[in-house]
Structure formats: structure tokens, C-alpha cells
Design a protein around this motif. Structure first.
Motif, mmCIF file in Angstrom:
data_model
loop_
_atom_site.group_PDB
_atom_site.id
_atom_site.type_symbol
_atom_site.label_atom_id
_atom_site.label_comp_id
_atom_site.label_asym_id
_atom_site.label_seq_id
_atom_site.Cartn_x
_atom_site.Cartn_y
_atom_site.Cartn_z
ATOM 1 N N UNK A 27 63.427 47.260 57.975
ATOM 2 C CA UNK A 27 63.269 45.850 58.663
ATOM 3 C C UNK A 27 63.861 45.681 59.901
ATOM 4 N N UNK A 28 64.091 46.687 60.691
ATOM 5 C CA UNK A 28 64.978 46.215 61.995
ATOM 6 C C UNK A 28 63.863 46.032 63.051
ATOM 7 N N UNK A 29 64.355 45.785 64.282
ATOM 8 C CA UNK A 29 63.428 45.067 65.323
ATOM 9 C C UNK A 29 62.639 46.109 66.066
ATOM 10 N N UNK A 30 62.385 47.207 65.632
ATOM 11 C CA UNK A 30 61.292 48.038 65.970
ATOM 12 C C UNK A 30 61.532 48.994 67.428
ATOM 13 N N UNK A 31 62.607 48.566 67.942
ATOM 14 C CA UNK A 31 62.582 48.980 69.573
ATOM 15 C C UNK A 31 63.188 50.485 69.886
ATOM 16 N N UNK A 32 62.683 50.989 70.708
ATOM 17 C CA UNK A 32 63.265 52.240 71.408
ATOM 18 C C UNK A 32 63.872 52.035 72.476
ATOM 19 N N UNK A 33 65.207 51.405 72.267
ATOM 20 C CA UNK A 33 65.941 50.930 73.519
ATOM 21 C C UNK A 33 66.509 51.766 74.175
ATOM 22 N N UNK A 34 65.979 52.931 74.732
ATOM 23 C CA UNK A 34 66.799 53.632 75.610
ATOM 24 C C UNK A 34 67.684 53.341 76.512
ATOM 25 N N UNK A 35 66.989 52.096 77.069
ATOM 26 C CA UNK A 35 68.277 51.616 78.144
ATOM 27 C C UNK A 35 69.510 50.808 77.737
ATOM 28 N N UNK A 36 69.552 50.644 76.412
ATOM 29 C CA UNK A 36 70.641 49.724 75.823
ATOM 30 C C UNK A 36 71.958 50.908 75.809
ATOM 31 N N UNK A 37 72.670 51.062 76.907
ATOM 32 C CA UNK A 37 73.715 52.162 76.787
ATOM 33 C C UNK A 37 75.012 51.185 76.873
ATOM 34 N N UNK A 38 75.170 49.722 77.048
ATOM 35 C CA UNK A 38 76.441 49.334 77.168
ATOM 36 C C UNK A 38 76.792 49.067 75.564
ATOM 37 N N UNK A 39 78.115 49.320 75.307
ATOM 38 C CA UNK A 39 78.596 49.154 73.866
ATOM 39 C C UNK A 39 78.850 47.675 73.737
ATOM 40 N N UNK A 40 78.934 47.325 72.569
ATOM 41 C CA UNK A 40 79.137 45.938 72.211
ATOM 42 C C UNK A 40 80.227 45.090 72.629
ATOM 43 N N UNK A 41 81.427 46.098 72.862
ATOM 44 C CA UNK A 41 82.757 45.549 73.539
ATOM 45 C C UNK A 41 82.577 45.478 74.989
ATOM 46 N N UNK A 42 81.422 45.731 75.555
ATOM 47 C CA UNK A 42 81.391 45.585 77.151
ATOM 48 C C UNK A 42 81.511 44.014 77.566
#
Ligand SMILES: Cc1cc2nc3c(=O)[nH]c(=O)nc-3n(C[C@H](O)[C@H](O)[C@H](O)COP(=O)(O)OP(=O)(O)OC[C@H]3O[C@@H](n4cnc5c(N)ncnc54)[C@H](O)[C@@H]3O)c2cc1C
Length: 448
Positions: free
Chosen positions: A58-73
Motif C-alpha cells: 500500500x505504499x505511495x507508488x512513486x519511483x522517486x529517483x531524485x529522492x537522494x537526501x537522507x532523512x537525517x539531512x
């Protein structure tokens, strides 16, 4: 929820010993199977519940190839104090789990230091380039092209201060070759009509893609790997261990199976199999929530991202999915669907014409490491055992790239990128304090 038996699992292995046994039936396992089959390996997948019934459902369905920042950024971590004050906010820690998650949070804090952030962005950027290429070939080979939407994403900002704070993150992405466009006024309204007028700006990412529904996508991939000869077996695996003739897989019901090699791709539950192998991998779960509204709830043209609130809205073939949030609450606490409702209330504010009725709520377990990088590498117990889990918020996006690296590790081929940053060894004693993890061991010469 759709019928979990829409792709039946069998109870027995037919024919010869498999070359590779994959534990888990989520998107990482399926994509790994596809890449291994393409390399000529015989593959058996073992899943305890049903194909893609975990986070891959049930995820949000994205191919988020540009999402390269870690959560800790810093762009994200600066929100944390405000978020943690709100019990239904984008990031929460249920009190019964606060003590248990403390060591993970310490590593998370260490991951926010500038040296770690730079290494993490470089590693994630390299993995994303492989992920994008490998996803294109996976989609083509498995005939899934009709399930992929190529209409980009739109991130929205409520104030000039929020937009300005996001700019360093966009600069970091530009340095990795990622294309985007900052938009305002008429262009913003053209990309998504009907938005709350308080949004001052947005960022359009044309290369962002979504699938029509992540469960349908995973099931279609499962059918494709089955058609190529993969066996899909029902069973709960209790141990994976090196044996004289390969890797011994034991089941909760007493059955066992031997493979020449094994891949542990059991999502957020993988640690139950890696701890007995002598690893101490700080795998936790970031629980996420959503509501899927029926078709006609609102005409959303592309995925909308509300970064300051930690949620997204995705148009799916069967409706509109509103969700996100991070709850560091482990695998056993009951879900708190007030979170789904809190995000839906915000969505109503940001899309004033949204019809909020008739939604279906869901909670899933993201498999997450504190540095936001997955574990992809060889086990310290045996080079015949390969790990592939911990893709956090990005498992759908990185599934084909992870599968490619798994294939290379199993087949003893040189991966297209340095896999050291993804090694489980990065969490061994001392390494998280500053030392580099040791290089990956070479694969066993008899590994298929
Ligand atoms: C709200 C939310 C939104 C998300 N949005 C996105 C997105 O837009 N894009 C994106 O890229 N990612 C997204 N993700 C993350 C993505 O869903 C996950 O990273 C990905 O699904 C993980 O896949 P997996 O195969 O590792 O794990 P899972 O899908 O959880 O699969 C693991 C499987 O292993 C099985 N298993 C576990 N233990 C055993 C055992 N002992 N024996 C047999 N089987 C076992 C489980 O039953 C399960 O089916 C989101 C996640 C959430 C929760």
C-alpha cells in the motif's frame, strides 16, 4: 484489501534444488528474482503470508529517483522538534517504544553530521542511477509499461522561508544531475489546479514516475517471474544458515530446503534472520499510514508532495492515496489510524474541493536503517548469503537497482557501483563512529 490468494503460493518445491532461494515476497524479492532469472538462475521465493502483503502492498507508488537526501539531512531534520511535539504529526515515537528506539536514534543523529550526509548523498545518488536504468529494463522485460505514469511530481511550499530552506537540498540534487523546475503563480496552477491559495511556490520534478497501483505492480511482476520459472512457495522461514552443500533454509512448520545461495529480503522482519548469523544490523521500522479515497475524490494531475507535513497525495488507477508519516513504533504495537485521519484533514485544507468520504486506511512497515541507505551485500556468515533489505521510504523506487546488485553479488560479477556503502559491515563496532566499513568479501567460488 484485495484477495490475498489472487496469486496462490505452493507448499512444495517441484524439481531440482534451486540455485537461489529468496526469503520474502515483497517488491525487493520480486525484482531480485527477475534479475536473477534474466541471468539464468533457478529461483524459489518463500513468503509466509501472500505476495506483496507487507510494505509493498500500500505504499505511495512513486519511483522517486531524485529522492537522494537522507532523512537525517538538515532540510528535513530541522522539522523534527516541531514534529515530535505533535502526537499526530509527521514523525512520532509512541512512549512504549521510546527506550527501544534510542540506540537507532543515536545512529540517526550521527548520520546527520556533514561528512556522513555527503557520503550518504553520493551513495544514494549512485544507487538511484542504477535503479532508474534497471527499472526501465525490468518494466520492459516484464511488460509492465502500461502501469507506469511519467507525469512527474510537484512539491509545495507554504512560505518563502520553507522554500528558501529547501533550496540547498535542490542544489545537492542538481549536483547529482537531477532535473527540476521551481514554479510559481500561473505555472503552479497549471501543474495542479484547485490548490489552496496559500502555497507560494512549488518544485516540479519531471523525471519522477508513479505506478498505477503498487500492489497491482508487484502482483504483475510476480506473475512475470513465475512465468519465467520462479517457484513461489508459502512458508515462514525461521533460519537461513550455511551448510555443507549450500544454504539451509528452515521453516516454522519443520520443513527445510537447500539452495546453492540465499537472499534475505524479508523487509522490516529481516533482522530476525540476520541476528543469528552474527550481525547486529540496526534495522527498525518507520511505520507509515495512508487513506485511499475512491475514484472521483479530486482530480490530481501528478504526485503532490507536502514536505513540511511529511505526506504525499498520489493519483492511482483505483483512487487517490493520501499518506506518509513516520512512526518509530516497532513491529508489534497496534496501528494508530488517527494518523491517517490527521493527514486526510490536512489534505482537505490543501485541496479545498477534495471529497474525503469512503476511504480505506492502511499502515505499513518501512524497513529502515538510520542512515537511510539499504543493506545490500554479503553476509559475514557466508558469501552464499546475500542481504537485500532496509530500503526505507524508497523500496519500490530502488527495487530493480537492488535486484541488479543482488544478481551481481550472487553471480560473482562486478557491480556497476561501489557497494561498500550498503554493506552490513558499516554498522560493526567502531564503524559508525568514523571508520570506513571494510571492503566486501569476495563471493565464494562455487556460488552460482
Ligand atoms: C506509507 C508508505 C509509503 C511509501 N511510499 C513509497 C513510495 O512512494 N516509493 C517507494 O519507493 N517506496 C515507498 N515506500 C517504501 C516501500 O513500500 C518499501 O521500502 C518496500 O515496499 C519494501 O519492500 P520489501 O520487499 O523490502 O519489504 P515488504 O514489502 O515488507 O516485504 C517483505 C516480505 O517478507 C515477508 N516475510 C518476512 N519475514 C518472513 C519470514 N521469516 N519468512 C517468510 N516471509 C517473510 C513478509 O510477509 C513480507 O511480505 C512506502 C512505505 C510506506 C509504509
Amino acid at each position: 484489501m484485495q484477495d490475498i490468494d489472487s496469486l496462490p503460493l505452493s507448499d512444495t518445491v517441484i524439481g531440482e534444488t534451486p540455485d537461489v532461494v529468496i526469503v520474502g515476497g515483497g517488491i525487493i524479492a520480486l525484482a531480485s528474482a527477475q534479475k536473477l532469472l534474466a541471468a539464468g538462475r533457478r529461483v524459489t521465493i518463500i513468503e509466509r503470508k501472500g505476495i506483496a502483503q507487507g510494505a509493498s502492498y500500500g505504499n505511495a507508488a512513486a519511483f522517486a529517483f531524485s529522492d537522494i537526501l537522507p532523512l537525517a539531512a538538515s532540510g528535513k531534520i530541522r522539522h523534527l522538534p516541531k514534529w515530535l511535539m505533535d502526537p499526530l504529526g509527521p514523525l512520532s515515537i509512541p512512549p512504549p517504544y521510546a527506550l527501544k528506539i534510542a540506540p537507532w536514534l543515536l545512529r540517526f543523529w550521527r548520520a546527520s553530521w556533514p561528512d556522513r550526509i555527503q557520503n550518504s548523498i553520493a551513495a544514494q545518488g549512485a544507487l538511484m542511477r542504477v535503479a532508474e536504468q534497471e527499472m526501465a529494463s525490468l518494466v520492459a522485460e516484464a511488460g509492465l509499461g502500461a502501469m507506469v505514469r511519467r507525469d512527474g511530481s510537484l512539491e509545495l511550499y507554504e512560505s518563502e522561508a520553507e522554500f528558501a530552506a529547501a533550496l540547498p537540498g535542490w542544489q545537492a540534487r542538481a549536483a547529482q544531475g537531477i532535473d527540476f523546475e521551481h514554479v510559481r503563480g500561473g505555472r503552479l496552477a497549471e501543474l495542479q489546479p484547485g490548490l489552496w491559495p496559500g502555497f507560494v511556490a512549488g518544485t516540479f520534478v519531471p523525471g519522477w514516475q508513479t505506478v498505477s497501483n503498487p500492489y497491482d505492480f508487484a502482483l504483475a511482476l510476480a506473475r512475470a517471474v513465475q512465468a519465467r520459472g520462479a517457484q513461489l512457495l508459502r512458508g515462514e522461514v525461521t533460519s537461513v544458515a550455511p551448510s555443507a552443500d549450500g544454504v539451509a533454509i528452515r521453516f516454522a512448520d519443520g520443513r527445510s530446503l537447500t539452495g546453492a545461495a540465499a537472499v534475505i529480503a524479508a523487509g522490516a522482519w529481516s533482522r530476525r534472520l540476520t541476528d543469528p548469523l552474527g550481525e547486529r544490523i540496526p534495522l527498525e521500522t518507520e511505520r507509515g499510514y495512508n487513506t485511499t479515497l475512491p475514484l472521483g475524490a479530486f482530480e490530481v494531475r501528478r504526485q503532490l508532495i507536502f514536505g513540511g507535513h511529511g505526506f504525499v497525495i498520489t493519483p492511482l488507477i483505483n483512487g487517490l492515496r493520501v499518506g506518509g508519516a513516520v512512526e518509530l513504533g516497532g513491529l508489534d504495537l497496534p496501528p494508530n489510524f488517527n494518523r491517517s485521519e490527521a493527514m486526510l484533514a490536512k489534505a482537505r485544507r490543501f485541496l479545498p474541493g477534495l471529497k474525503p468520504e469512503g476511504g480505506e486506511q492502511w499502515m505499513g512497515f518501512r524497513p529502515s536503517l538510520p542512515d537511510s541507505l539499504p543493506v545490500i551485500g554479503l553476509s559475514r556468515a557466508s558469501p552464499r548469503i546475500v542481504y537485500a533489505f532496509g530500503n526505507g521510504h524508497l523500496g519500490l523506487t530502488q527495487s530493480a537497482g537492488t535486484g541488479r546488485l543482488v544478481r551481481d553479488l550472487v553471480c560473482r560479477e562486478t557491480p556497476p557501483i561501489d557497494v561498500t556503502p550498503f554493506s552490513a559491515a558499516r554498522f560493526r563496532y567502531g564503524s559508525y563512529l568514523g571508520a570506513r566499513p571494510p571492503p566486501q568479501p569476495r563471493a565464494h567460488s562455487n556460488t552460482p
